[in-house]
Write a protein that holds these residues in place. Sequence first.
Motif, PDB file in Angstrom:
ATOM      1  N   MET A 252       0.842  -1.199   0.000  1.00 27.87           N
ATOM      2  CA  MET A 252       0.000   0.000   0.000  1.00 27.87           C
ATOM      3  C   MET A 252       0.878   1.250   0.000  1.00 27.87           C
ATOM      4  SD  MET A 252      -2.510   1.232   3.128  1.00 27.87           S
ATOM      5  CE  MET A 252      -3.559  -0.203   3.004  1.00 27.87           C
ATOM      6  N   LEU A 253       0.509   2.234  -0.818  1.00 25.56           N
ATOM      7  CA  LEU A 253       1.191   3.529  -0.851  1.00 25.56           C
ATOM      8  C   LEU A 253       0.301   4.561  -0.177  1.00 25.56           C
ATOM      9  CD1 LEU A 253       3.532   5.345  -1.834  1.00 25.56           C
ATOM     10  CD2 LEU A 253       2.275   5.646  -3.974  1.00 25.56           C
ATOM     11  N   ILE A 254       0.835   5.211   0.863  1.00 24.27           N
ATOM     12  CA  ILE A 254       0.069   6.197   1.635  1.00 24.27           C
ATOM     13  C   ILE A 254       0.798   7.533   1.617  1.00 24.27           C
ATOM     14  CG2 ILE A 254      -0.589   6.852   3.988  1.00 24.27           C
ATOM     15  CD1 ILE A 254      -1.572   4.132   4.482  1.00 24.27           C
ATOM     16  N   GLU A 255       0.022   8.597   1.436  1.00 20.49           N
ATOM     17  CA  GLU A 255       0.564   9.954   1.450  1.00 20.49           C
ATOM     18  C   GLU A 255       0.171  10.645   2.739  1.00 20.49           C
ATOM     19  OE1 GLU A 255       0.842  12.533  -2.248  1.00 20.49           O
ATOM     20  OE2 GLU A 255      -0.838  13.487  -1.201  1.00 20.49           O
ATOM     21  N   ASN A 256       1.171  11.202   3.434  1.00 20.82           N
ATOM     22  CA  ASN A 256       0.927  11.920   4.682  1.00 20.82           C
ATOM     23  C   ASN A 256       0.402  13.307   4.369  1.00 20.82           C
ATOM     24  OD1 ASN A 256       0.988  13.201   7.158  1.00 20.82           O
ATOM     25  ND2 ASN A 256       2.916  12.253   7.799  1.00 20.82           N
ATOM     26  N   TYR A 268       3.695   0.437   2.706  1.00 20.37           N
ATOM     27  CA  TYR A 268       3.374  -0.506   3.766  1.00 20.37           C
ATOM     28  C   TYR A 268       3.001  -1.844   3.113  1.00 20.37           C
ATOM     29  CZ  TYR A 268       2.992   3.773   6.520  1.00 20.37           C
ATOM     30  OH  TYR A 268       3.253   4.981   7.130  1.00 20.37           O
ATOM     31  N   SER A 269       3.339  -2.955   3.788  1.00 15.61           N
ATOM     32  CA  SER A 269       3.071  -4.252   3.182  1.00 15.61           C
ATOM     33  C   SER A 269       2.579  -5.252   4.213  1.00 15.61           C
ATOM     34  CB  SER A 269       4.331  -4.788   2.492  1.00 15.61           C
ATOM     35  OG  SER A 269       5.366  -5.035   3.434  1.00 15.61           O
ATOM     36  N   GLU A 289       5.138  -0.546   7.779  1.00 15.60           N
ATOM     37  CA  GLU A 289       5.990   0.224   6.881  1.00 15.60           C
ATOM     38  C   GLU A 289       7.175  -0.590   6.351  1.00 15.60           C
ATOM     39  OE1 GLU A 289       8.580   4.399   6.817  1.00 15.60           O
ATOM     40  OE2 GLU A 289       7.384   3.858   8.581  1.00 15.60           O
ATOM     41  N   ILE A 290       7.459  -0.396   5.069  1.00 17.05           N
ATOM     42  CA  ILE A 290       8.674  -0.928   4.458  1.00 17.05           C
ATOM     43  C   ILE A 290       9.787   0.090   4.686  1.00 17.05           C
ATOM     44  CG2 ILE A 290       9.801  -1.622   2.316  1.00 17.05           C
ATOM     45  CD1 ILE A 290       7.093  -2.395   1.217  1.00 17.05           C
ATOM     46  N   LYS A 291      10.821  -0.324   5.392  1.00 15.56           N
ATOM     47  CA  LYS A 291      11.934   0.579   5.678  1.00 15.56           C
ATOM     48  C   LYS A 291      13.179   0.103   4.940  1.00 15.56           C
ATOM     49  CE  LYS A 291      10.172   1.944  10.209  1.00 15.56           C
ATOM     50  NZ  LYS A 291      10.449   2.060  11.662  1.00 15.56           N
TER      51      LYS A 291
END
Length: 349
Positions: A252-256, A268-269, A289-291
């Motif tokens: 998932m791609l999330i924008e703050n 995030y995965s 989160e993918i770090k």
Amino acid sequence: MNDCLFFGSNQFPKLIKNEPNEITKPIQFKFENENENENENEKQIKQISSGYYSTIFLFKNGKAIEYLFNSKQNPEKIQIEENIQKVTVGYDNEAILTIERNVFAKGYYVNSKNPNKFINISSLIEDKNDRIIQDVVSGYDSIYLLTSNQNAYGIGYNFDGQLGFDSKTLPKTEKPILMMKNVSKIFSGNTSYSVFLLNSNQELFGCGWNNYGQVGLGESIKEKKIQKLTKIQNIPKGKIIDIQCGYDYSIMLIENENENENPKRKLYSCGYWQYNGLGKNEDTYEFTEIKSSLFENDDNILDFSVGNVHTLILTSNSKLIGFGHNFSGQLATGDTNDQKFQFKLNFLN
């Protein structure tokens, strides 16, 4: 024509000659019998969608070329003359969204009597006032339609509940069925038996195959099949931009939205870790989160792409980061070794 780079399993030996079955470094894809008299819009690629059996190239003039993979290793070329807005390819299905907002699709689970013929599946929606299609998304063997009235429909395979209904009573359907109302976006993937629906209140619902937690419902949910659309709890804060699903995982791609000047995007995965397509070394049952040490402080996520069991990420600093299964060279590393840790691909520089 804008450059089209190709790497991975070579399903186009007639077009990509003198290359092995696995192309491990990017090479330029050249179209057969390219017409020099075409104008620029007829040469510019707008979108590419690819599955196991076929690849469709959509051009800015609204035409498309489909290459069908076959056992003879010589792909069949098909010219599609519709006024096309979008193309989407699953494992065993293809769909095109026309400028007139109709959806034509083909595949065994769409039309078992003639799976190689495009049919207008939007015209099969029972409510005639709900046949204007806003978007279309392909899953593994299912196709999802989002109408202008913000209603989500599904057609095709439902053995794992990916249409949001009990698979015993509805194993498949060749007619679109209403899944949910008040939907703003639909997310899935061409190798996925899972699907996510986002409503206008930014509430996320999911269903389908969940054997490794790829629907993101948490470790307490043990069901391998989520056969009813279920609300996803504990979603990271921010605006959901995109979700893409692999075979056993979802990203998932999330924008703050709090960072008004330069909104920060994070990935995030959740799901199965073995080949590390989700960017972690353990199963993850909720979106986390993918770090990576490759993400710099001023870096941002522009785009990402999820394959069967591998992932590519494009950052704002023109870095392409990849990880996951690499058995056909689909990570363009120059070999076929899996990459369980994120690494930078250099061919964009």
